[in-house]
Design a protein around this motif. Structure first.
Motif, PDB file in Angstrom:
ATOM      1  N   PRO A   4       0.699  -1.330   0.115  1.00 14.77           N
ATOM      2  CA  PRO A   4      -0.020  -0.041  -0.007  1.00 14.77           C
ATOM      3  C   PRO A   4       0.758   1.220   0.067  1.00 14.77           C
ATOM      4  O   PRO A   4       0.283   2.300  -0.128  1.00 14.77           O
ATOM      5  CB  PRO A   4      -0.770  -0.075   1.214  1.00 14.77           C
ATOM      6  N   PHE A   5       2.061   1.176   0.378  1.00 15.09           N
ATOM      7  CA  PHE A   5       3.084   2.123   0.290  1.00 15.09           C
ATOM      8  C   PHE A   5       3.601   2.660  -1.040  1.00 15.09           C
ATOM      9  O   PHE A   5       3.502   3.871  -1.466  1.00 15.09           O
ATOM     10  CB  PHE A   5       4.126   2.344   1.566  1.00 15.09           C
ATOM     11  N   SER A   6       4.131   1.649  -1.575  1.00 10.26           N
ATOM     12  CA  SER A   6       4.710   1.806  -2.973  1.00 10.26           C
ATOM     13  C   SER A   6       4.157   1.543  -4.028  1.00 10.26           C
ATOM     14  O   SER A   6       4.317   1.891  -5.152  1.00 10.26           O
ATOM     15  CB  SER A   6       6.040   1.054  -2.913  1.00 10.26           C
ATOM     16  N   LYS A   7       3.014   0.628  -4.062  1.00  9.57           N
ATOM     17  CA  LYS A   7       1.906   0.504  -5.120  1.00  9.57           C
ATOM     18  C   LYS A   7       2.654  -0.129  -6.226  1.00  9.57           C
ATOM     19  O   LYS A   7       2.118   0.154  -7.242  1.00  9.57           O
ATOM     20  CB  LYS A   7       1.160   1.475  -5.421  1.00  9.57           C
ATOM     21  N   GLY A   8       3.603  -0.836  -6.245  1.00  8.06           N
ATOM     22  CA  GLY A   8       4.075  -1.607  -7.496  1.00  8.06           C
ATOM     23  C   GLY A   8       5.215  -0.697  -7.993  1.00  8.06           C
ATOM     24  O   GLY A   8       6.065  -1.383  -9.109  1.00  8.06           O
TER      25      GLY A   8
END
Ligand code: SF4
Length: 752
Positions: free
Chosen positions: A47-51
């Motif tokens: 959820p922080f870097s989203k890929g």
């Protein structure tokens, strides 16, 4: 701990993890087949870097499988580094260290701590017992070739040197950035994965990015406005902005006004820094400076963010001070969209009333130049003189952890000679590099993919409260970081080479629990010791300590008192991590100054300001070339140059130069030049570019892999040249002890 979750077919599995190669902490999905890494991708469910992932992150497998990475200790025998058993290596360390101590005392030992330490939870935790056991004040680290000015300013202004002001990149309307290139670096002293994407999102909400840099960097290319600034003059230009705030009655501190001390002192200190006077020094005209001050003050929420280029200069602390002042005086300090501070989930949030013990430096001084300690450290730039100046207390033995000072500290050649003359050198490192080739013993930690993972340091600088734990990707039976550091600490204590590292593991968890139980402000104060220790029982000492921190952290489960709170057991169910929201206001309660106030004009910074004032009256040498560094997205520090994927293609280790500067010196693009400074000289190919401010040249750092005896085959095939041959150990930011890596006066001429 059960094996890592498996979501692919029978033959492969996916291990979710965090890339630990830089501060951005991107989530990665590592595809593993047997004992091989097959592929590394960005973890879209993080959820922080989203890929998001950068080219470095995709090479975690290459690093893990690097055949040059040491897996067996090395001992120097008859001048050669040869393989040895762990027992032989520890026995040699004990014998040799004791020899040095008997002859010269403990003060002959220095410790050098490298940057990768903070990228591993194990070393982050276990460097403490090593330092405490060493019995020497000679401590050096990567901090004084990087961010010590910010530690000093944080310590003096709000009383906590570890609390950094983070630009609230996701909510700001106006970001003024100096000496930073997050499109290449992915952020520094602020953890915000996909920094480029976050910058890109700014215009959609009407945000504006202004980049001030002597090079039109990759970040400047994307800015709404880019201003060239003469290297090393950031502090003066920022002072002109502060001056303008006062002059045009734009100071508006807002909510924190009752907690601020020293406004009038600041006004007096910047009185002579008019935009007109600073213009000829910084290269930024007065009207532009005034407009920048007005734009910042007029933004609904604005932030000023300065990094390497602003801090690793002679006035680095002054630049960090002025940056903080701009944020405070415009009401943007501790305000959403301004600069805020992190709420790391593995920490308690101290909500007691403002005030504390304050911050001190200079509690002890270095032997040769009398540099004051800052954060318990001496300047990296002062290491060479401590090694090559004879007398009592001369550094004769070194223990380095994950460090390559011969490439990363100033005046490489002097330091290289000094390392060659040590009585004993123990390196804890995975490579035989330009520094460790001088070692008498090298102890190799295992690959990071065999370790527990929690980003203890960088989640404490994150723009969101985020928490994620990852178990090891691969099994590993040998000595781990924590065992190696504990063993060396025990040798330093005199417990002997055979001492069991479990002694230190037990001590650490018991000390941690006792500290909490005895602290009246702790949420578990007074609880039953045995019960808490039983709850923490785990074969891994890292998991024990991590669980204690998480469970007593601000969202912890408090060992059952707060059902649903964070614990390692809970995190095991969330392999992609848990997001707990954006930064929140933490001041004034976070103030730990003696006064309980936000100190705008601490005496130490005011005194240091005299150096900057003197610069106001120094004529500008317009014909003097100044050297700056630069960062590339495929590089980090010297050790990333042994990854074939990252160094392939044409050499990036070139001297960037404005075409007019090249022409006026008879230099040609692509041809070699000779560049020299007071400290040294080297030959390097020129690359002309309009991106360079006239009068400024740029060389990347960390290169120079052609020294005899190194064992990094890929790096040796792409050696480049070491920029720190040119950086000068006789110039430092005296307030913080930080090295000067930018704005180095140099001469450039055609290579003979
Ligand atoms: S930006 Fe940093 S953390 Fe993210 S993938 Fe690249 S090196 Fe790893």
């Amino acid at each position: 701990m059960p094996p890592q979750s498996t979501t692919a077919g029978e033959e492969t599995r996916i291990a979710y993890r965090t890339c630990n190669l830089c501060e951005a902490t991107c989530g990665v999905a590592i595809e593993v087949s047997g004992d091989r890494v097959v592929r590394v991708r960005g973890d879209k469910e993080d959820p922080f870097s989203k890929g998001f992932i950068c080219p470095k992150g995709s090479t975690l497998g290459e690093l893990h499988h690097d055949p040059d990475r040491l897996t067996t200790p090395l001992i120097r025998r008859d001048g050669e580094l040869v393989e040895a058993t762990w027992d032989e290596a520890f026995a040699e360390i004990e014998r040799r260290l004791n020899g040095v101590f008997e002859e010269h005392g403990r003060s002959a030992l220095a410790l050098i701590l490298g940057n990768p330490i903070v990228h591993h939870v194990s070393t982050s935790l276990y460097v403490r017992p090593l330092v405490l056991s060493a019995g020497t004040m000679n401590l050096y680290s990567a901090s004084t070739v990087d961010q010590m000015p910010q530690h000093l300013v944080s310590g003096l202004m709000w009383g906590d040197s570890s609390v950094f002001p983070l630009p609230d990149i996701d909510r700001t309307d106006h970001l003024l950035m100096l000496g930073a290139n997050p499109v290449a670096s992915n952020g520094s002293l602020v953890t915000a994965p996909d920094f480029p994407g976050r910058l890109k999102a700014m215009p959609a909400r009407g945000g504006r990015l202004v980049v001030v840099d002597p090079r039109k960097s990759e970040t400047a290319e994307r800015a709404d406005e880019h201003l060239f600034i003469r290297p090393g003059t950031d502090a003066l230009w920022l002072a002109a902005l502060v001056h303008t705030l006062f002059e045009e009655d734009l100071v508006s501190i807002g909510r924190l006004e009752p907690w601020v001390d020293g406004v009038e002192e600041v006004r007096a200190r910047v009185a002579s820094f008019t935009p007109e006077r600073v213009a000829s020094i910084s290269g930024i005209d007065a009207e532009t400076t005034r407009r920048q001050a007005r734009d910042l003050a007029g933004a609904a929420a604005g932030a000023v963010y300065g990094r390497m280029g602003a801090h690793t200069v002679e006035f680095g602390s002054a630049a960090a001070w002025m940056t903080a002042l701009l944020n405070i005086l415009t009401g943007n300090f501790d305000r959403p969209g301004g600069v805020m501070t992190a709420s790391p989930v593995a920490s308690r949030i101290d909500d007691r009333k403002p005030g504390g013990r304050g911050y001190r430096t200079g509690r002890w001084k270095s032997r040769v130049s009398g540099h004051p300690e800052v954060n318990g450290e001496f300047p990296a730039a002062g290491l060479a003189e401590e090694m090559d100046t004879p007398g009592e207390g001369q550094t004769r033995a070194i223990i380095s952890v994950a460090s390559n000072p011969v490439r990363s500290f100033p005046n490489s050649e002097r330091l290289d000679r000094a390392f060659g003359n040590l009585d004993f050198y123990l390196a804890i490192d995975v490579y035989v590099n330009e520094s460790t080739r001088h070692a008498d013993v090298i102890l190799p930690p295992p690959s990071g993919l065999t370790e527990e993972q929690y980003e203890l340091t960088f989640l404490a600088n994150a723009v969101r409260s985020f928490v994620k734990y990852s178990p090891p990707v691969f099994d590993y039976e040998g000595l781990r970081d924590e065992d190696i550091l504990a063993k060396v600490a025990l040798i330093l204590r005199g417990a002997g080479a055979d001492a069991d590292p479990a002694i230190i593991h037990k001590e650490m968890i018991e000390e941690g629990v006792d500290r909490q139980l005895k602290d009246a402000a702790s949420p578990i104060a007074g609880r039953d010791r045995d019960e808490i220790l039983a709850e923490l029982a785990d074969p891994s000492p890292i998991r024990q300590q991590l669980d204690l921190r998480l469970r007593t952290g601000w969202d912890g489960d408090l060992f059952g008192d707060k059902p649903g709170g964070i614990s390692l057991a809970k995190l095991a169910k969330h392999p992609h991590g848990v997001d707990l929201g954006p930064m929140v206001e933490r001041f004034p309660n976070r103030l730990k100054t003696e006064s309980g106030k936000l100190e705008l004009a601490p005496a130490q910074l005011v005194e240091d300001w005299e150096r900057v004032c003197a610069r106001l009256d120094t004529p500008v040498a317009n014909d003097q070339l100044l050297l700056i560094g630069r960062r590339h997205v495929r590089s980090n520090n010297s050790w990333m140059h042994n990854v074939a994927t990252l160094v392939k293609g044409r050499s990036r280790c070139t001297l960037l130069m404005n075409p007019e500067d090249a022409r006026s010196r008879g230099l040609e693009d692509g041809k070699d030049c000779e560049i020299s400074s007071r400290a040294g000289r080297l030959n390097v190919a020129i690359e002309t570019s309009e991106s360079m401010m006239p009068g400024v040249v740029s060389l990347p750092h960390g290169w120079g892999h052609d020294a005899d005896g190194i064992r990094m085959s890929v790096a040796e095939a792409h050696p480049g040249v070491p920029s720190n041959v040119l950086t000068d150990d006789e110039i430092i930011d005296s307030a913080s002890g930080n090295a000067v890596l930018n704005a180095i006066p140099v001469e450039v001429r055609a290579a003979s």
